[in-house]
Design a protein around this motif. Structure first.
Motif, PDB file in Angstrom:
ATOM      1  N   PRO A   1      13.535  -1.064   8.289  1.00  0.00           N
ATOM      2  CA  PRO A   1      12.219  -0.853   8.904  1.00  0.00           C
ATOM      3  C   PRO A   1      11.485   0.383   8.393  1.00  0.00           C
ATOM      4  N   GLU A   2      12.209   1.459   8.105  1.00  0.00           N
ATOM      5  CA  GLU A   2      11.551   2.671   7.620  1.00  0.00           C
ATOM      6  C   GLU A   2      10.966   2.464   6.231  1.00  0.00           C
ATOM      7  N   ALA A   3      11.663   1.688   5.394  1.00  0.00           N
ATOM      8  CA  ALA A   3      11.148   1.409   4.054  1.00  0.00           C
ATOM      9  C   ALA A   3       9.867   0.585   4.140  1.00  0.00           C
ATOM     10  N   PHE A   4       9.862  -0.386   5.051  1.00  0.00           N
ATOM     11  CA  PHE A   4       8.645  -1.179   5.223  1.00  0.00           C
ATOM     12  C   PHE A   4       7.515  -0.315   5.769  1.00  0.00           C
ATOM     13  N   ALA A   5       7.832   0.548   6.731  1.00  0.00           N
ATOM     14  CA  ALA A   5       6.805   1.417   7.309  1.00  0.00           C
ATOM     15  C   ALA A   5       6.162   2.290   6.244  1.00  0.00           C
ATOM     16  N   LYS A   6       6.953   2.739   5.282  1.00  0.00           N
ATOM     17  CA  LYS A   6       6.406   3.579   4.209  1.00  0.00           C
ATOM     18  C   LYS A   6       5.378   2.797   3.389  1.00  0.00           C
ATOM     19  N   VAL A   7       5.693   1.536   3.067  1.00  0.00           N
ATOM     20  CA  VAL A   7       4.749   0.708   2.322  1.00  0.00           C
ATOM     21  C   VAL A   7       3.492   0.463   3.156  1.00  0.00           C
ATOM     22  N   ALA A   8       3.680   0.148   4.435  1.00  0.00           N
ATOM     23  CA  ALA A   8       2.545  -0.144   5.306  1.00  0.00           C
ATOM     24  C   ALA A   8       1.628   1.072   5.444  1.00  0.00           C
ATOM     25  N   ARG A   9       2.206   2.253   5.550  1.00  0.00           N
ATOM     26  CA  ARG A   9       1.386   3.465   5.654  1.00  0.00           C
ATOM     27  C   ARG A   9       0.574   3.686   4.378  1.00  0.00           C
TER      28      ARG A   9
ATOM     29  N   GLU B   1       4.644  -8.536   5.134  1.00  0.00           N
ATOM     30  CA  GLU B   1       5.850  -8.656   5.939  1.00  0.00           C
ATOM     31  C   GLU B   1       7.045  -8.081   5.201  1.00  0.00           C
ATOM     32  N   PRO B   2       8.006  -7.520   5.937  1.00  0.00           N
ATOM     33  CA  PRO B   2       9.211  -7.010   5.272  1.00  0.00           C
ATOM     34  C   PRO B   2      10.068  -8.150   4.736  1.00  0.00           C
ATOM     35  N   SER B   3      10.735  -7.920   3.625  1.00  0.00           N
ATOM     36  CA  SER B   3      11.714  -8.885   3.133  1.00  0.00           C
ATOM     37  C   SER B   3      12.920  -8.900   4.060  1.00  0.00           C
ATOM     38  N   GLU B   4      13.775  -9.893   3.884  1.00  0.00           N
ATOM     39  CA  GLU B   4      14.863 -10.155   4.831  1.00  0.00           C
ATOM     40  C   GLU B   4      15.716  -8.932   5.130  1.00  0.00           C
ATOM     41  N   ASN B   5      16.088  -8.178   4.110  1.00  0.00           N
ATOM     42  CA  ASN B   5      17.017  -7.067   4.314  1.00  0.00           C
ATOM     43  C   ASN B   5      16.368  -5.691   4.176  1.00  0.00           C
ATOM     44  N   THR B   6      15.055  -5.652   4.270  1.00  0.00           N
ATOM     45  CA  THR B   6      14.357  -4.372   4.157  1.00  0.00           C
ATOM     46  C   THR B   6      14.556  -3.527   5.404  1.00  0.00           C
TER      47      THR B   6
ATOM     48  N   ALA C   1       8.231  -6.368  -6.018  1.00  0.00           N
ATOM     49  CA  ALA C   1       9.184  -6.352  -7.132  1.00  0.00           C
ATOM     50  C   ALA C   1      10.439  -5.559  -6.778  1.00  0.00           C
ATOM     51  N   ARG C   2      10.305  -4.565  -5.897  1.00  0.00           N
ATOM     52  CA  ARG C   2      11.467  -3.798  -5.438  1.00  0.00           C
ATOM     53  C   ARG C   2      12.247  -4.542  -4.359  1.00  0.00           C
ATOM     54  N   GLY C   3      11.741  -5.703  -3.944  1.00  0.00           N
ATOM     55  CA  GLY C   3      12.424  -6.487  -2.922  1.00  0.00           C
ATOM     56  C   GLY C   3      12.166  -6.008  -1.507  1.00  0.00           C
ATOM     57  N   GLU C   4      11.107  -5.221  -1.299  1.00  0.00           N
ATOM     58  CA  GLU C   4      10.865  -4.631   0.025  1.00  0.00           C
ATOM     59  C   GLU C   4       9.956  -5.480   0.919  1.00  0.00           C
TER      60      GLU C   4
ATOM     61  N   THR D   1      -6.369  -1.794  -5.649  1.00  0.00           N
ATOM     62  CA  THR D   1      -5.383  -0.717  -5.500  1.00  0.00           C
ATOM     63  C   THR D   1      -4.240  -1.157  -4.595  1.00  0.00           C
ATOM     64  N   VAL D   2      -4.580  -1.774  -3.470  1.00  0.00           N
ATOM     65  CA  VAL D   2      -3.552  -2.221  -2.528  1.00  0.00           C
ATOM     66  C   VAL D   2      -2.740  -3.368  -3.108  1.00  0.00           C
ATOM     67  N   GLU D   3      -3.385  -4.288  -3.799  1.00  0.00           N
ATOM     68  CA  GLU D   3      -2.650  -5.411  -4.372  1.00  0.00           C
ATOM     69  C   GLU D   3      -1.624  -4.915  -5.390  1.00  0.00           C
ATOM     70  N   ALA D   4      -2.008  -3.939  -6.222  1.00  0.00           N
ATOM     71  CA  ALA D   4      -1.058  -3.378  -7.199  1.00  0.00           C
ATOM     72  C   ALA D   4       0.106  -2.700  -6.488  1.00  0.00           C
ATOM     73  N   LEU D   5      -0.197  -1.984  -5.418  1.00  0.00           N
ATOM     74  CA  LEU D   5       0.846  -1.318  -4.629  1.00  0.00           C
ATOM     75  C   LEU D   5       1.821  -2.340  -4.050  1.00  0.00           C
ATOM     76  N   LEU D   6       1.273  -3.440  -3.538  1.00  0.00           N
ATOM     77  CA  LEU D   6       2.109  -4.461  -2.907  1.00  0.00           C
ATOM     78  C   LEU D   6       2.922  -5.245  -3.933  1.00  0.00           C
ATOM     79  N   ILE D   7       2.353  -5.483  -5.104  1.00  0.00           N
ATOM     80  CA  ILE D   7       3.112  -6.172  -6.157  1.00  0.00           C
ATOM     81  C   ILE D   7       4.327  -5.344  -6.556  1.00  0.00           C
TER      82      ILE D   7
END
Length: 348
Positions: free
Chosen positions: A206-214, A199-204, A288-291, A278-284
């Protein structure tokens, strides 16, 4: 344009398209959002009652569709509950059906089902939104995707005791026609069944979240059949007399909801340990970036709950979760991370 059934157009057949915030359309202010969830589903799961929890979670979809006369309204299965949207004239029937499924869960499954209805106008007044898009898992099965943070906010409010639908005195049973658990659990063939919430963080943005999700999807899409948790060969029915051919099984697999967007990614996948790491490292790193925030749970099998609407055999839908706790366990991990970051977030 959203029509009276909450349909946005078109329905997208490529799942990655639902990560694009531009395709989502806002539901009207006078619509309502309904939320159900099994209270203390963790204890039931720890007692081995995975199937009962999933069945209870899907009851509102089956009962509401049967009472409404159509399943052509936005809804999403969440493992131990569900969310849906209806126009304002659906308030009375939604209230009645929620009371029915709540009593059914307690009397027949010995589970407590929390239910609530939240006006979208209240959600927007709180600074959130409810927007939908449609994903065509197959030519026969289309699922609603929710964005805008409004459904999550509604869930938080209901868990905090607001907007609850209290049980009434009517003992009418819900019409659960078509809701079944026909299949034995499906073992992982590639390593592990992964339940993943992102899930996106509070102030993320939408495009930044979409990049992570992709980036997450790109890892899993390299797997066989995009890490689909159902096997290509026919599953094992609980009823040994049940006959199913290869064509029908292909349709069942195609109509399943193993990937969805519900204010964030919600995935049930069969993947390798390397893919998960691989995905867990990406998500961590993204956390950490607050996204983002995320939760995941690994298990050996997937579980499927089926809905075959009466008189609409081609519109069968198949809801997937992990057998070892699935979305419930992943949500626990996600919520624990949220509490550490925002102790007064109100998640329960």
């Amino acid at each position: 344009m959203i029509d009276d059934n909450g349909r946005s157009s078109p329905a997208y057949s490529e799942f990655s398209r639902v990560l694009d915030p531009a395709i989502y359309e806002a539901l009207p202010d006078d619509w309502i959002i309904g939320i159900t969830d099994v209270i203390d589903s963790t204890s039931a799961i720890e007692a081995g009652r995975y199937e009962d929890v999933n069945y209870a979670g899907a009851t509102i979809i089956a009962a509401l569709g049967n009472a409404w006369g159509s399943f052509d309204f936005p809804f999403v299965f969440r493992g131990d509950g569900a969310a849906f949207a209806l126009p304002p004239h659906g308030h009375r029937i939604a209230t009645s059906v929620m009371r029915q499924v709540s009593r059914f869960a307690q009397s027949d499954l010995n589970l407590k089902l929390r239910t609530g209805l939240v006006p979208i106008g209240d959600i927007r007044a709180a600074g959130r939104d409810v927007r939908i898009a449609r994903y065509a898992a197959s030519e026969q099965a289309t699922y609603a995707m929710f964005a805008g943070g409004g459904v999550k906010w509604a869930e938080q409010q209901i868990k905090g005791g607001r907007f609850l639908v209290e049980q009434g005195t009517d003992n009418t049973k819900p019409d659960l026609s078509g809701l079944t658990c026909d299949w034995t659990p499906f073992p992982s063939r590639r390593g592990e069944i992964l339940s993943l919430l992102v899930e996106p963080s509070e102030n993320t943005h939408p495009e930044a979240f979409a990049k992570v999700a992709r980036a997450v999807l790109a890892v899993f899409d390299t797997g066989s059949r995009r890490s689909h948790p159902l096997p290509e060969e026919i599953g094992i029915p609980r009823d040994s007399k049940k006959y199913i051919d290869a064509k029908m099984w292909t349709e069942i697999a195609s109509n399943s909801d193993f990937r969805k967007f519900d204010d964030g990614l919600r995935l049930t996948l069969d993947c390798t340990t390397e893919q998960i790491e691989t995905v867990e490292a990406l998500l961590i790193e993204a956390r950490a970036r607050g996204e983002i925030n995320f939760g995941l749970h690994r298990q050996s099998h997937a579980l499927m709950t089926c809905l075959v609407p009466s008189g609409q055999p081609n519109s069968h839908l198949h809801f997937l979760d992990g057998l070892g706790g699935g979305y419930t366990k992943a949500a626990q991990m996600l919520e624990a991370a949220e509490r550490r970051e925002t102790p007064t977030s109100g998640r329960g």
